[in-house]
Design an enzyme around this catalytic site. Structure first.
Site, PDB file in Angstrom:
ATOM      1  N   HIS A   1       0.883  -1.178   0.000  1.00 44.04           N
ATOM      2  CA  HIS A   1       0.000   0.000   0.000  1.00 44.04           C
ATOM      3  C   HIS A   1       0.915   1.221   0.000  1.00 44.04           C
ATOM      4  O   HIS A   1       1.285   1.726   1.062  1.00 44.04           O
ATOM      5  CB  HIS A   1      -0.893  -0.001   1.241  1.00 44.04           C
ATOM      6  CG  HIS A   1      -1.880  -1.132   1.297  1.00 44.04           C
ATOM      7  ND1 HIS A   1      -1.496  -2.446   1.471  1.00 44.04           N
ATOM      8  CD2 HIS A   1      -3.232  -1.135   1.200  1.00 44.04           C
ATOM      9  CE1 HIS A   1      -2.585  -3.209   1.481  1.00 44.04           C
ATOM     10  NE2 HIS A   1      -3.655  -2.441   1.316  1.00 44.04           N
TER      11      HIS A   1
ATOM     12  N   SER B   1       6.736   5.783   2.439  1.00 42.43           N
ATOM     13  CA  SER B   1       7.548   4.569   2.574  1.00 42.43           C
ATOM     14  C   SER B   1       8.332   4.233   1.297  1.00 42.43           C
ATOM     15  O   SER B   1       9.501   3.837   1.384  1.00 42.43           O
ATOM     16  CB  SER B   1       6.686   3.380   3.015  1.00 42.43           C
ATOM     17  OG  SER B   1       5.517   3.263   2.224  1.00 42.43           O
TER      18      SER B   1
ATOM     19  N   ASN C   1      -4.199  -4.641  -6.305  1.00 45.02           N
ATOM     20  CA  ASN C   1      -4.527  -4.865  -4.908  1.00 45.02           C
ATOM     21  C   ASN C   1      -3.279  -5.361  -4.160  1.00 45.02           C
ATOM     22  O   ASN C   1      -2.754  -6.430  -4.461  1.00 45.02           O
ATOM     23  CB  ASN C   1      -5.641  -5.908  -4.822  1.00 45.02           C
ATOM     24  CG  ASN C   1      -6.168  -6.041  -3.411  1.00 45.02           C
ATOM     25  OD1 ASN C   1      -5.432  -5.846  -2.439  1.00 45.02           O
ATOM     26  ND2 ASN C   1      -7.435  -6.365  -3.296  1.00 45.02           N
ATOM     27  N   GLY C   2      -2.839  -4.572  -3.187  1.00 47.09           N
ATOM     28  CA  GLY C   2      -1.606  -4.891  -2.463  1.00 47.09           C
ATOM     29  C   GLY C   2      -1.653  -6.215  -1.734  1.00 47.09           C
ATOM     30  O   GLY C   2      -0.660  -6.953  -1.702  1.00 47.09           O
TER      31      GLY C   2
ATOM     32  N   ASP D   1       0.690  -1.751   4.691  1.00 44.38           N
ATOM     33  CA  ASP D   1       0.291  -0.504   5.362  1.00 44.38           C
ATOM     34  C   ASP D   1      -1.063  -0.024   4.838  1.00 44.38           C
ATOM     35  O   ASP D   1      -1.151   1.025   4.191  1.00 44.38           O
ATOM     36  CB  ASP D   1       1.410   0.540   5.107  1.00 44.38           C
ATOM     37  CG  ASP D   1       1.124   1.871   5.760  1.00 44.38           C
ATOM     38  OD1 ASP D   1       0.303   1.923   6.686  1.00 44.38           O
ATOM     39  OD2 ASP D   1       1.742   2.865   5.343  1.00 44.38           O
TER      40      ASP D   1
END
Ligand SMILES: C[S@@+](CC[C@H](N)C(=O)[O-])C[C@H]1O[C@@H](n2cnc3c(N)ncnc32)[C@H](O)[C@@H]1O
Length: 281
Positions: free
Chosen positions: A42, A101, A144-145, A165
């Site tokens: 994410h 991140s 989609n993570g 995350d």
């Protein structure tokens, strides 16, 4: 429904804790010469302008990175993290940008390392893609993570670190993180995994801990910083990182800096921190 935008929260106390842990894990991965795989499920957009309407509206960064920016007594570890943020501010004196991140990781990865960044939001994904188009060893994907653990593990390098995350705007995220870990661990039990979590309602957060305990996976460390006591009112009172297969140094590194973070980020004196094993070795 994808209404969460990280630009409102970038650089807040939760980001500080999350990105310090991220930095320490990546630094540890680099102790071995062999390259590794970094998966950021994410990703957000990777870099945030703190003078944007969103960031200014909440002003959350002022009580996060803003409280560390001009400190002259930073512990060594915290100072390395602030240095990473200084670098994306062109080494400048003023704090104008905050690194998400992916940008923290991009600064630490070596040519032999490789990253995959996934993001679903239709407006954030193009920004993310644009921010990383110059990085040869970083791929971005609008996907989609949660599904990337199943899809991309084990990595060909046989060394890897996954950051999960999610925004938790959907309650199912509390269960999806556990499912994703199960999928990943089944394929790649020696990898390191980190899950970020908020404490809004403690009962919801406990679902993650209980879910992970039930998997039988060992070596799960929890690192949490609370800005005020748990409450039934709206709003995040604490946040944390759950790390599976953490580097052996992480526990003590975090115990060493959390007292400093607690007093500097939360000068009101209401902070509490914990570093404890959900399941030990
Ligand atoms: C908390 S933010 C990420 C912040 C980022 N990891 C950082 O530390 O800078 C969560 C992001 O996940 C995105 N998102 C929500 N559901 C997703 C999903 N299923 N797969 C991938 N991204 C998703 C949101 O659009 C949002 O940008």
């Amino acid at each position: 429904m994808l209404s969460y935008r990280h630009s409102f929260h970038a650089g807040n106390h939760a980001d500080v804790l999350k990105h310090l842990v991220l930095m320490l894990i990546l630094e540890n991965m680099k102790l071995k010469e062999k390259g590794f795989y970094y998966l950021d499920t994410h990703s957000g957009v990777g870099r945030y302008r703190l003078s944007s309407d969103e960031a200014e509206k909440t002003g959350e960064y002022k009580e996060g990175i803003g409280r560390l920016w001009e400190q002259t007594d930073l512990p060594e570890t915290v100072s390395r993290y602030v240095e990473l943020i200084k670098r994306i501010n062109y080494g400048g004196k003023s704090l104008r940008y905050y690194a998400g991140s992916p940008m923290i990781a991009a600064q630490l990865l070596r040519p032999q390392d490789r990253a995959l960044l996934t993001e679903l939001h239709p407006s954030d994904f193009p920004l993310l893609r644009n921010n990383f188009k110059e990085f040869k060893n970083i791929s971005v994907k609008r996907d989609n993570g949660f599904q990337q653990l199943k899809a991309t593990l084990p990595p060909k390098e046989r060394r890897g670190f996954v950051l999960i995350d999610p925004p938790y705007e959907l309650k199912e995220d509390y269960d999806l993180v556990v499912k994703a870990i199960e999928e990943g661990y089944k394929r790649f039990a020696t990898g390191t995994y980190a899950i970020w979590y908020p404490v809004v309602l403690r009962q919801q957060t406990k679902r993650i801990f209980k879910g992970l305990e039930a998997t039988g996976i060992r070596k799960i460390l929890k690192i949490e910083l609370a800005v005020r006591p748990d409450s039934e009112q709206r709003g995040m009172t604490a946040s944390g990182m759950i790390v599976i297969n953490p580097p052996w140094t992480l526990e003590n590194q975090m115990k060493a800096i959390l007292p400093y973070l607690a007093k500097t980020l939360i000068p009101e004196g209401t902070a509490r921190w914990t570093v404890e094993w959900i399941t030990p070795e």
